[in-house]
Design a protein around this motif. Sequence first.
Motif, short mmCIF file in Angstrom:
data_model
loop_
_atom_site.label_atom_id
_atom_site.label_comp_id
_atom_site.label_asym_id
_atom_site.label_seq_id
_atom_site.Cartn_x
_atom_site.Cartn_y
_atom_site.Cartn_z
N ASN A 144 52.58 54.56 22.80
CA ASN A 144 52.12 53.18 22.69
C ASN A 144 50.61 53.12 22.64
N VAL A 145 50.12 52.07 22.03
CA VAL A 145 48.69 51.89 21.84
C VAL A 145 47.93 51.91 23.18
N LEU A 171 43.39 50.42 17.57
CA LEU A 171 44.11 49.75 16.49
C LEU A 171 43.40 49.95 15.15
N THR A 204 54.17 54.18 12.37
CA THR A 204 54.62 53.39 13.51
C THR A 204 56.09 53.68 13.74
N ASP A 234 55.28 47.98 16.16
CA ASP A 234 54.02 48.13 15.44
C ASP A 234 52.91 48.72 16.28
N ASP A 235 53.13 48.82 17.59
CA ASP A 235 52.08 49.31 18.46
C ASP A 235 52.35 50.72 18.97
#
Lengths: 280, 112
Positions: free
Chosen positions: A238-239, A254, A268, A272-273
Amino acid sequence: MSNSYGGGGGGGYSRTSYGAGGAEDGGGFMYGGSQGGSQSAGKGYSDESLRPVTIKQIIDAHQAYPEAPFRIDDIEVSQVTFVGMVRAISPQTTNTTFKLDDGTGMLEVKQWLDVDKQDDSKPSFALDQYVRVWGRLKSFNNNRHVGAHVIKPVTDFNEVNYHLLEATYVHLFFTKGAPGAAGGDAGGDGDSMFVDGGYGGGADGGGASEDKLRNISAKGKKFYHWLFNANGGNEGLNVHVISQGTGMSIQDVLAASEELISPGLIYTTVDDDTFAILDN
Amino acid sequence: MDPVSTPRISGQLIDSYVGRNVMVVGKVLQLRGDTAVIDSEGQITANLNREAHLVSGNGVQIIGKVLPDLSIKVMNSIDLGTNVDYAVSQTVVELTHQYKDLFMFPDDTRMN
Protein backbone atom coordinates in the motif's frame (compact mmCIF):
# COMPACT_ATOMS: atom_id res chain seq x y z
CA MET A 1 49.22 -16.63 -22.79
CA SER A 2 46.67 -14.57 -24.55
CA ASN A 3 44.47 -17.61 -24.81
CA SER A 4 43.75 -17.75 -21.14
CA TYR A 5 42.23 -14.29 -21.32
CA GLY A 6 40.84 -14.08 -24.79
CA GLY A 7 39.34 -17.53 -24.83
CA GLY A 8 37.07 -16.84 -21.92
CA GLY A 9 34.63 -14.87 -23.97
CA GLY A 10 36.23 -11.46 -23.85
CA GLY A 11 34.24 -8.90 -21.95
CA GLY A 12 32.16 -11.50 -20.22
CA TYR A 13 34.86 -11.79 -17.62
CA SER A 14 34.11 -8.66 -15.72
CA ARG A 15 30.48 -8.45 -16.56
CA THR A 16 29.44 -11.68 -14.91
CA SER A 17 31.07 -10.83 -11.65
CA TYR A 18 28.92 -7.73 -11.34
CA GLY A 19 25.84 -8.56 -13.27
CA ALA A 20 25.12 -11.92 -11.73
CA GLY A 21 24.56 -10.71 -8.20
CA GLY A 22 23.06 -7.35 -9.00
CA ALA A 23 20.01 -8.61 -10.86
CA GLU A 24 17.56 -5.71 -11.15
CA ASP A 25 19.10 -4.09 -8.22
CA GLY A 26 20.64 -0.79 -9.17
CA GLY A 27 24.17 -2.06 -9.65
CA GLY A 28 25.19 -2.13 -6.05
CA PHE A 29 26.42 1.39 -5.63
CA MET A 30 23.48 2.98 -3.95
CA TYR A 31 21.55 -0.09 -2.96
CA GLY A 32 24.45 -2.02 -1.61
CA GLY A 33 22.70 -5.35 -1.15
CA SER A 34 23.51 -7.67 -3.99
CA GLN A 35 20.85 -10.10 -2.88
CA GLY A 36 18.05 -7.62 -2.87
CA GLY A 37 15.34 -10.19 -2.62
CA SER A 38 16.53 -11.86 0.51
CA GLN A 39 16.64 -8.79 2.68
CA SER A 40 13.86 -8.14 5.11
CA ALA A 41 11.57 -5.34 4.08
CA GLY A 42 12.95 -1.84 4.13
CA LYS A 43 16.01 -2.74 6.16
CA GLY A 44 18.59 -2.74 3.41
CA TYR A 45 22.19 -1.85 3.74
CA SER A 46 21.74 1.15 1.52
CA ASP A 47 22.02 3.55 4.42
CA GLU A 48 25.23 1.89 5.55
CA SER A 49 27.14 2.60 2.38
CA LEU A 50 30.00 5.02 2.77
CA ARG A 51 29.33 8.36 1.18
CA PRO A 52 31.91 11.03 0.39
CA VAL A 53 30.59 14.43 1.45
CA THR A 54 31.59 18.00 2.09
CA ILE A 55 31.25 19.35 5.61
CA LYS A 56 28.56 21.73 4.39
CA GLN A 57 26.53 18.75 3.23
CA ILE A 58 26.78 17.26 6.72
CA ILE A 59 25.68 20.52 8.31
CA ASP A 60 22.80 20.75 5.84
CA ALA A 61 21.75 17.12 6.25
CA HIS A 62 18.25 17.06 7.62
CA GLN A 63 16.40 14.78 9.97
CA ALA A 64 12.65 14.30 9.68
CA TYR A 65 12.44 14.35 13.48
CA PRO A 66 15.03 14.22 16.27
CA GLU A 67 16.82 10.86 16.28
CA ALA A 68 15.64 10.15 12.73
CA PRO A 69 18.23 9.07 10.21
CA PHE A 70 20.12 11.84 8.45
CA ARG A 71 19.34 12.51 4.83
CA ILE A 72 21.47 14.18 2.19
CA ASP A 73 19.86 14.80 -1.21
CA ASP A 74 16.89 12.92 0.27
CA ILE A 75 18.98 9.76 0.59
CA GLU A 76 19.53 8.20 3.98
CA VAL A 77 23.13 8.43 5.05
CA SER A 78 25.02 7.40 8.14
CA GLN A 79 28.55 6.48 7.12
CA VAL A 80 30.50 9.34 5.63
CA THR A 81 34.01 10.18 4.62
CA PHE A 82 35.38 13.68 4.24
CA VAL A 83 38.55 15.71 4.44
CA GLY A 84 39.30 18.76 6.51
CA MET A 85 41.96 20.84 8.17
CA VAL A 86 42.35 20.33 11.90
CA ARG A 87 41.38 23.61 13.56
CA ALA A 88 41.19 22.48 17.17
CA ILE A 89 42.08 19.41 19.18
CA SER A 90 40.63 18.95 22.63
CA PRO A 91 41.38 15.77 24.53
CA GLN A 92 38.52 14.66 26.77
CA THR A 93 38.34 11.81 29.23
CA THR A 94 36.44 9.53 26.88
CA ASN A 95 37.28 10.92 23.49
CA THR A 96 39.30 13.39 21.53
CA THR A 97 37.26 16.11 19.90
CA PHE A 98 38.55 17.69 16.72
CA LYS A 99 37.21 20.67 14.85
CA LEU A 100 37.62 20.17 11.14
CA ASP A 101 37.26 22.76 8.41
CA ASP A 102 37.24 21.94 4.71
CA GLY A 103 36.46 25.42 3.44
CA THR A 104 32.76 24.62 3.13
CA GLY A 105 32.06 24.55 6.84
CA MET A 106 33.30 23.51 10.25
CA LEU A 107 32.37 20.34 12.06
CA GLU A 108 33.12 18.53 15.30
CA VAL A 109 34.59 15.06 15.05
CA LYS A 110 34.88 12.80 18.04
CA GLN A 111 37.25 9.91 18.23
CA TRP A 112 36.35 7.68 21.16
CA LEU A 113 39.16 6.29 23.22
CA ASP A 114 39.46 2.55 23.34
CA VAL A 115 39.97 1.62 26.99
CA ASP A 116 41.09 -1.89 26.15
CA LYS A 117 43.84 -0.65 23.98
CA GLN A 118 46.65 1.12 25.76
CA ASP A 119 47.27 3.19 22.74
CA ASP A 120 50.59 4.79 22.34
CA SER A 121 50.08 4.18 18.67
CA LYS A 122 47.37 6.83 18.42
CA PRO A 123 48.45 9.22 15.72
CA SER A 124 48.49 12.82 16.72
CA PHE A 125 47.73 15.54 14.26
CA ALA A 126 49.14 18.97 13.82
CA LEU A 127 46.91 22.02 13.65
CA ASP A 128 45.94 23.09 10.12
CA GLN A 129 46.96 19.73 8.73
CA TYR A 130 44.57 18.08 6.29
CA VAL A 131 43.13 14.78 7.46
CA ARG A 132 40.60 12.34 6.09
CA VAL A 133 37.86 11.03 8.34
CA TRP A 134 35.77 7.91 8.03
CA GLY A 135 32.92 7.95 10.48
CA ARG A 136 29.26 7.93 11.38
CA LEU A 137 26.94 10.90 11.50
CA LYS A 138 25.63 11.52 14.98
CA SER A 139 23.48 13.96 16.82
CA PHE A 140 23.66 14.45 20.54
CA ASN A 141 21.55 17.11 22.28
CA ASN A 142 21.08 18.79 18.95
CA ASN A 143 24.81 18.96 18.56
CA ARG A 144 25.73 17.37 15.28
CA HIS A 145 29.05 15.63 15.01
CA VAL A 146 30.79 12.70 13.39
CA GLY A 147 31.98 9.75 15.41
CA ALA A 148 35.21 8.83 13.69
CA HIS A 149 36.20 5.24 13.04
CA VAL A 150 39.45 6.26 11.47
CA ILE A 151 41.28 9.53 11.00
CA LYS A 152 44.32 9.58 8.80
CA PRO A 153 46.56 12.39 7.67
CA VAL A 154 46.26 13.39 4.02
CA THR A 155 49.75 12.99 2.63
CA ASP A 156 49.02 14.09 -0.92
CA PHE A 157 47.20 17.42 -1.19
CA ASN A 158 45.57 16.33 -4.45
CA GLU A 159 43.43 13.98 -2.38
CA VAL A 160 41.60 17.02 -1.03
CA ASN A 161 40.55 18.13 -4.50
CA TYR A 162 39.88 14.57 -5.52
CA HIS A 163 37.58 14.16 -2.56
CA LEU A 164 35.62 17.31 -3.37
CA LEU A 165 35.15 16.09 -6.93
CA GLU A 166 34.00 12.72 -5.68
CA ALA A 167 31.51 14.29 -3.27
CA THR A 168 30.13 16.32 -6.18
CA TYR A 169 29.96 13.23 -8.34
CA VAL A 170 27.97 11.29 -5.75
CA HIS A 171 25.67 14.27 -5.21
CA LEU A 172 24.98 14.42 -8.93
CA PHE A 173 24.54 10.65 -9.09
CA PHE A 174 21.76 10.84 -6.53
CA THR A 175 20.10 13.98 -7.83
CA LYS A 176 20.46 13.52 -11.57
CA GLY A 177 21.12 9.83 -12.02
CA ALA A 178 24.11 7.83 -13.18
CA PRO A 179 26.27 9.27 -15.94
CA GLY A 180 25.07 8.10 -19.32
CA ALA A 181 21.60 7.64 -17.94
CA ALA A 182 20.68 11.19 -18.75
CA GLY A 183 21.85 13.19 -21.72
CA GLY A 184 22.63 16.31 -19.79
CA ASP A 185 19.67 17.48 -17.79
CA ALA A 186 17.22 15.95 -20.20
CA GLY A 187 16.06 13.09 -18.01
CA GLY A 188 13.13 15.11 -16.85
CA ASP A 189 10.44 13.91 -14.54
CA GLY A 190 7.85 11.62 -16.00
CA ASP A 191 8.66 12.25 -19.59
CA SER A 192 6.13 9.69 -20.64
CA MET A 193 5.88 10.84 -24.23
CA PHE A 194 8.43 8.22 -25.14
CA VAL A 195 7.08 5.26 -23.34
CA ASP A 196 9.50 2.80 -24.79
CA GLY A 197 12.30 5.19 -25.54
CA GLY A 198 13.85 4.80 -22.13
CA TYR A 199 15.01 1.25 -22.39
CA GLY A 200 15.91 -1.08 -25.18
CA GLY A 201 18.10 1.46 -26.81
CA GLY A 202 20.63 1.46 -24.03
CA ALA A 203 23.66 1.09 -26.21
CA ASP A 204 25.98 3.26 -24.21
CA GLY A 205 27.03 0.57 -21.78
CA GLY A 206 26.82 1.11 -18.05
CA GLY A 207 24.56 -0.97 -15.79
CA ALA A 208 22.03 -2.60 -18.05
CA SER A 209 19.73 -3.09 -15.09
CA GLU A 210 19.46 0.64 -14.73
CA ASP A 211 18.44 1.06 -18.31
CA LYS A 212 14.75 0.80 -17.75
CA LEU A 213 14.94 3.40 -15.01
CA ARG A 214 16.92 5.80 -17.08
CA ASN A 215 14.12 8.29 -17.61
CA ILE A 216 12.79 7.97 -14.11
CA SER A 217 13.35 10.71 -11.56
CA ALA A 218 15.38 10.11 -8.41
CA LYS A 219 12.23 9.66 -6.36
CA GLY A 220 10.82 7.22 -8.86
CA LYS A 221 14.02 5.21 -8.70
CA LYS A 222 13.96 5.19 -4.96
CA PHE A 223 10.35 3.99 -4.99
CA TYR A 224 11.18 1.26 -7.47
CA HIS A 225 14.27 0.03 -5.67
CA TRP A 226 12.56 0.03 -2.32
CA LEU A 227 9.56 -1.84 -3.64
CA PHE A 228 11.83 -4.27 -5.40
CA ASN A 229 13.64 -5.06 -2.17
CA ALA A 230 10.54 -5.04 -0.03
CA ASN A 231 9.17 -8.30 -1.36
CA GLY A 232 5.56 -7.23 -1.58
CA GLY A 233 4.77 -10.28 -3.67
CA ASN A 234 1.92 -10.29 -6.14
CA GLU A 235 -0.36 -8.40 -3.84
CA GLY A 236 1.96 -5.46 -3.67
CA LEU A 237 2.24 -2.87 -0.96
CA ASN A 238 0.00 0.00 0.00
CA VAL A 239 1.01 3.57 -0.64
CA HIS A 240 1.24 4.22 3.10
CA VAL A 241 3.64 1.34 3.62
CA ILE A 242 5.76 2.56 0.75
CA SER A 243 5.70 6.09 2.07
CA GLN A 244 6.88 4.88 5.44
CA GLY A 245 9.50 2.57 4.02
CA THR A 246 11.03 5.08 1.65
CA GLY A 247 10.58 8.06 3.92
CA MET A 248 8.87 9.90 1.06
CA SER A 249 5.64 11.83 1.50
CA ILE A 250 2.41 10.27 0.26
CA GLN A 251 2.30 12.89 -2.47
CA ASP A 252 5.79 12.05 -3.65
CA VAL A 253 4.98 8.36 -3.58
CA LEU A 254 1.87 8.87 -5.68
CA ALA A 255 3.73 11.07 -8.14
CA ALA A 256 6.49 8.47 -8.39
CA SER A 257 3.95 5.69 -8.84
CA GLU A 258 2.39 7.43 -11.82
CA GLU A 259 5.79 7.85 -13.30
CA LEU A 260 6.54 4.15 -12.89
CA ILE A 261 3.15 2.87 -14.04
CA SER A 262 3.18 4.53 -17.43
CA PRO A 263 6.31 2.71 -18.65
CA GLY A 264 4.97 -0.49 -17.11
CA LEU A 265 7.54 -0.91 -14.35
CA ILE A 266 4.96 -1.33 -11.61
CA TYR A 267 1.22 -1.98 -11.60
CA THR A 268 -1.68 -1.48 -9.25
CA THR A 269 -3.06 -4.59 -7.60
CA VAL A 270 -6.02 -4.87 -5.22
CA ASP A 271 -6.83 -1.16 -5.44
CA ASP A 272 -5.44 2.02 -6.94
CA ASP A 273 -3.21 2.65 -3.94
CA THR A 274 -1.41 -0.67 -3.89
CA PHE A 275 1.57 -1.33 -6.10
CA ALA A 276 3.71 -4.26 -7.11
CA ILE A 277 6.74 -4.63 -9.35
CA LEU A 278 5.94 -5.83 -12.83
CA ASP A 279 8.48 -8.55 -13.48
CA ASN A 280 9.61 -9.32 -16.94
CA MET B 1 28.02 23.26 13.16
CA ASP B 2 29.42 26.54 12.04
CA PRO B 3 27.73 27.71 8.90
CA VAL B 4 30.75 29.61 7.65
CA SER B 5 32.55 28.86 4.43
CA THR B 6 35.77 30.07 2.93
CA PRO B 7 34.89 29.53 -0.72
CA ARG B 8 37.56 28.28 -3.07
CA ILE B 9 38.21 30.98 -5.65
CA SER B 10 40.75 31.90 -8.29
CA GLY B 11 42.19 35.10 -9.71
CA GLN B 12 39.28 35.20 -12.14
CA LEU B 13 36.68 35.41 -9.41
CA ILE B 14 38.41 37.48 -6.79
CA ASP B 15 36.68 40.76 -7.58
CA SER B 16 33.31 39.39 -6.57
CA TYR B 17 34.60 38.40 -3.14
CA VAL B 18 35.85 41.68 -1.72
CA GLY B 19 35.40 41.67 2.04
CA ARG B 20 34.95 37.92 2.27
CA ASN B 21 37.17 35.21 3.58
CA VAL B 22 38.24 32.91 0.77
CA MET B 23 40.58 30.06 -0.02
CA VAL B 24 43.03 30.11 -2.91
CA VAL B 25 45.23 27.34 -4.20
CA GLY B 26 47.98 28.44 -6.52
CA LYS B 27 51.66 28.55 -7.26
CA VAL B 28 54.02 30.93 -5.53
CA LEU B 29 55.56 33.10 -8.24
CA GLN B 30 57.31 35.71 -6.15
CA LEU B 31 58.21 36.12 -2.55
CA ARG B 32 59.17 39.56 -1.30
CA GLY B 33 59.26 40.21 2.41
CA ASP B 34 55.76 39.85 3.70
CA THR B 35 54.03 39.82 0.34
CA ALA B 36 53.82 37.04 -2.20
CA VAL B 37 52.47 36.83 -5.72
CA ILE B 38 50.46 33.71 -6.34
CA ASP B 39 49.29 32.39 -9.68
CA SER B 40 45.80 30.96 -9.67
CA GLU B 41 44.15 31.63 -13.02
CA GLY B 42 45.49 35.15 -12.70
CA GLN B 43 47.90 36.71 -10.27
CA ILE B 44 46.94 37.42 -6.70
CA THR B 45 48.95 39.47 -4.24
CA ALA B 46 48.99 38.00 -0.77
CA ASN B 47 49.89 39.95 2.37
CA LEU B 48 51.43 37.32 4.56
CA ASN B 49 51.24 36.89 8.27
CA ARG B 50 54.16 35.95 10.47
CA GLU B 51 53.45 32.27 10.49
CA ALA B 52 53.49 31.95 6.73
CA HIS B 53 56.25 29.79 5.32
CA LEU B 54 55.92 29.91 1.57
CA VAL B 55 58.40 28.51 -0.87
CA SER B 56 58.84 30.11 -4.25
CA GLY B 57 57.79 27.73 -7.00
CA ASN B 58 55.76 25.54 -4.67
CA GLY B 59 52.04 25.25 -4.45
CA VAL B 60 50.30 26.99 -1.61
CA GLN B 61 46.86 27.16 -0.10
CA ILE B 62 46.00 30.45 1.52
CA ILE B 63 42.94 31.46 3.46
CA GLY B 64 42.32 35.13 4.00
CA LYS B 65 40.23 38.20 3.46
CA VAL B 66 39.93 39.87 0.09
CA LEU B 67 40.80 43.56 0.48
CA PRO B 68 39.36 46.35 -1.68
CA ASP B 69 42.57 46.45 -3.75
CA LEU B 70 41.97 42.76 -4.55
CA SER B 71 44.93 41.57 -2.53
CA ILE B 72 44.40 38.96 0.15
CA LYS B 73 45.22 39.44 3.80
CA VAL B 74 46.41 35.96 4.68
CA MET B 75 45.29 34.39 7.93
CA ASN B 76 46.38 30.86 7.24
CA SER B 77 48.67 29.27 4.71
CA ILE B 78 49.84 25.77 3.93
CA ASP B 79 52.83 24.93 1.79
CA LEU B 80 51.73 22.22 -0.64
CA GLY B 81 55.07 21.26 -2.10
CA THR B 82 55.57 20.71 -5.79
CA ASN B 83 53.16 17.86 -6.44
CA VAL B 84 50.00 19.87 -7.00
CA ASP B 85 47.64 19.35 -9.91
CA TYR B 86 46.50 22.92 -10.52
CA ALA B 87 44.03 21.88 -13.19
CA VAL B 88 42.12 19.77 -10.67
CA SER B 89 42.20 22.67 -8.23
CA GLN B 90 40.63 24.93 -10.82
CA THR B 91 37.97 22.33 -11.55
CA VAL B 92 37.09 22.32 -7.88
CA VAL B 93 36.86 26.13 -7.97
CA GLU B 94 34.44 25.87 -10.89
CA LEU B 95 32.35 23.24 -9.15
CA THR B 96 32.30 25.33 -5.98
CA HIS B 97 30.48 28.01 -7.91
CA GLN B 98 28.39 25.70 -10.02
CA TYR B 99 27.11 23.68 -7.08
CA LYS B 100 27.05 26.21 -4.27
CA ASP B 101 24.76 23.97 -2.25
CA LEU B 102 27.64 21.63 -1.63
CA PHE B 103 30.39 24.13 -0.99
CA MET B 104 29.26 27.54 0.12
CA PHE B 105 27.03 28.96 2.78
CA PRO B 106 25.45 32.20 1.64
CA ASP B 107 27.17 35.26 2.99
CA ASP B 108 25.22 37.99 4.74
CA THR B 109 27.29 40.85 3.43
CA ARG B 110 26.70 40.12 -0.23
CA MET B 111 24.59 37.79 -2.23
CA ASN B 112 25.81 35.67 -5.08
